[in-house]
Design a protein around this motif. Structure first.
Motif, PDB file in Angstrom:
ATOM      1  N   ALA A 232       0.859  -1.186   0.000  1.00 12.04           N
ATOM      2  CA  ALA A 232       0.000   0.000   0.000  1.00 12.04           C
ATOM      3  C   ALA A 232       0.896   1.237   0.000  1.00 12.04           C
ATOM      4  N   PRO A 233       0.403   2.370  -0.481  1.00 10.11           N
ATOM      5  CA  PRO A 233       1.227   3.581  -0.454  1.00 10.11           C
ATOM      6  C   PRO A 233       1.776   3.838   0.949  1.00 10.11           C
ATOM      7  N   GLY A 234       3.095   3.995   1.043  1.00 10.50           N
ATOM      8  CA  GLY A 234       3.752   4.242   2.328  1.00 10.50           C
ATOM      9  C   GLY A 234       4.114   3.001   3.113  1.00 10.50           C
ATOM     10  N   GLU A 235       3.632   1.833   2.698  1.00 11.20           N
ATOM     11  CA  GLU A 235       3.926   0.586   3.403  1.00 11.20           C
ATOM     12  C   GLU A 235       5.285   0.049   2.950  1.00 11.20           C
ATOM     13  N   LEU A 236       6.057  -0.499   3.874  1.00 15.03           N
ATOM     14  CA  LEU A 236       7.349  -1.090   3.551  1.00 15.03           C
ATOM     15  C   LEU A 236       7.241  -2.605   3.629  1.00 15.03           C
ATOM     16  N   ILE A 237       7.501  -3.273   2.504  1.00 12.38           N
ATOM     17  CA  ILE A 237       7.516  -4.735   2.504  1.00 12.38           C
ATOM     18  C   ILE A 237       8.722  -5.209   1.706  1.00 12.38           C
ATOM     19  N   ASP A 238       9.004  -6.507   1.822  1.00 14.97           N
ATOM     20  CA  ASP A 238      10.113  -7.121   1.106  1.00 14.97           C
ATOM     21  C   ASP A 238       9.590  -8.335   0.342  1.00 14.97           C
TER      22      ASP A 238
ATOM     23  N   LEU B  44      11.093 -10.383  -1.415  1.00 16.87           N
ATOM     24  CA  LEU B  44      12.039 -11.496  -1.408  1.00 16.87           C
ATOM     25  C   LEU B  44      12.054 -12.232  -0.066  1.00 16.87           C
ATOM     26  N   LYS B  45      11.324 -11.724   0.903  1.00 15.82           N
ATOM     27  CA  LYS B  45      11.369 -12.283   2.249  1.00 15.82           C
ATOM     28  C   LYS B  45      10.786 -13.687   2.277  1.00 15.82           C
ATOM     29  N   LEU B  46      11.422 -14.543   3.038  1.00 19.12           N
ATOM     30  CA  LEU B  46      10.916 -15.893   3.208  1.00 19.12           C
ATOM     31  C   LEU B  46       9.668 -15.871   4.062  1.00 19.12           C
ATOM     32  N   GLY B  47       8.761 -16.802   3.799  1.00 22.15           N
ATOM     33  CA  GLY B  47       7.528 -16.879   4.574  1.00 22.15           C
ATOM     34  C   GLY B  47       6.374 -16.265   3.818  1.00 22.15           C
ATOM     35  N   GLU B  48       5.337 -15.876   4.547  1.00 20.46           N
ATOM     36  CA  GLU B  48       4.096 -15.434   3.937  1.00 20.46           C
ATOM     37  C   GLU B  48       4.222 -14.115   3.175  1.00 20.46           C
ATOM     38  N   GLU B  49       5.108 -13.222   3.607  1.00 23.45           N
ATOM     39  CA  GLU B  49       5.209 -11.897   2.988  1.00 23.45           C
ATOM     40  C   GLU B  49       5.783 -11.948   1.589  1.00 23.45           C
ATOM     41  N   GLY B  50       6.740 -12.827   1.354  1.00 25.77           N
ATOM     42  CA  GLY B  50       7.479 -12.810   0.101  1.00 25.77           C
ATOM     43  C   GLY B  50       6.766 -13.460  -1.053  1.00 25.77           C
ATOM     44  N   MET B  51       6.700 -12.731  -2.181  1.00 31.39           N
ATOM     45  CA  MET B  51       6.130 -13.287  -3.402  1.00 31.39           C
ATOM     46  C   MET B  51       7.197 -14.031  -4.200  1.00 31.39           C
TER      47      MET B  51
END
Length: 194
Positions: free
Chosen positions: A49-55, A57-64
């Motif tokens: 989302a605008p302003g949200e920081l994600i990765d 490449l991250k392992l687990g649920e966050e990473g695509m």
């Protein structure tokens, strides 16, 4: 984190074919560009989302695109059992080019901890790092079906300033592209030029 990852060929069942694929992340959008004999595809997904920081490449649920490169040691150790292996351990004789590339590298084997195993895409990830400077060189990930995904990082540039054209996520203007946009934060009926 912003990045651009480019592939120029794919090997499936020991057959190599030319297929250009790029993954570009500009901090908000993840773009997948693919050019092969069947045409040109451009998929743009908002992953932050605008302003949200994600990765991504991250392992687990966050990473695509889960690649444990540039990630915190504590995050890796909390999700995986990690083992240091000999450089050549687990590499088949058919993959002699990989052995030649690796030379004297460090190999880490990551296996999901029991509490995460059920939700992990990969049952095992093996990573090789250059012995001199610990730059990532290759990874082999085995998924639940037994398929292996091998990535070799040849000529990688580490921590270089990002060139604007390399992380450009704008929609291609030239004809012939199949385009798909997935942006849940888009303003209805607004022109999509990003």
């Amino acid at each position: 984190r912003i990045f651009s990852i480019d592939f120029d060929s794919i090997i499936v069942d020991d057959e190599q074919r030319e297929e250009h694929q790029s993954f570009i992340f500009d901090g908000e959008f993840l773009v997948e560009k693919e050019i092969d004999e069947d045409g040109k595809r451009f998929v743009k997904r908002r992953v932050a989302a605008p302003g949200e920081l994600i990765d991504p490449l991250k392992l687990g649920e966050e990473g695509m695109i889960p690649l444990p490169i540039g990630q915190r040691k504590d995050d890796i150790l909390s999700r995986y059992r990690v083992e240091l292996l000999d450089t050549e351990e687990g590499i088949s004789t058919e993959d002699a080019p990989l052995l030649k590339l690796l030379g004297d590298a460090y190999q880490l084997k990551l296996v999901p901890r029991d509490e995460f195993a059920e939700n992990e895409r990969f049952t095992q990830i093996r990573l090789w790092y250059e012995a001199d400077n610990f730059y990532p060189m290759a990874s082999v990930a085995k998924d639940r079906s037994g398929d292996e995904i091998t990535v070799r990082l040849l000529g990688a540039t580490i921590n270089a300033p990002a060139q604007p054209d390399r992380v450009d996520t704008s929609i291609p203007r030239e004809p012939g592209w199949e385009i798909r946009i997935d942006d849940p934060h888009a303003v209805p009926n607004a022109a999509q030029d990003n």
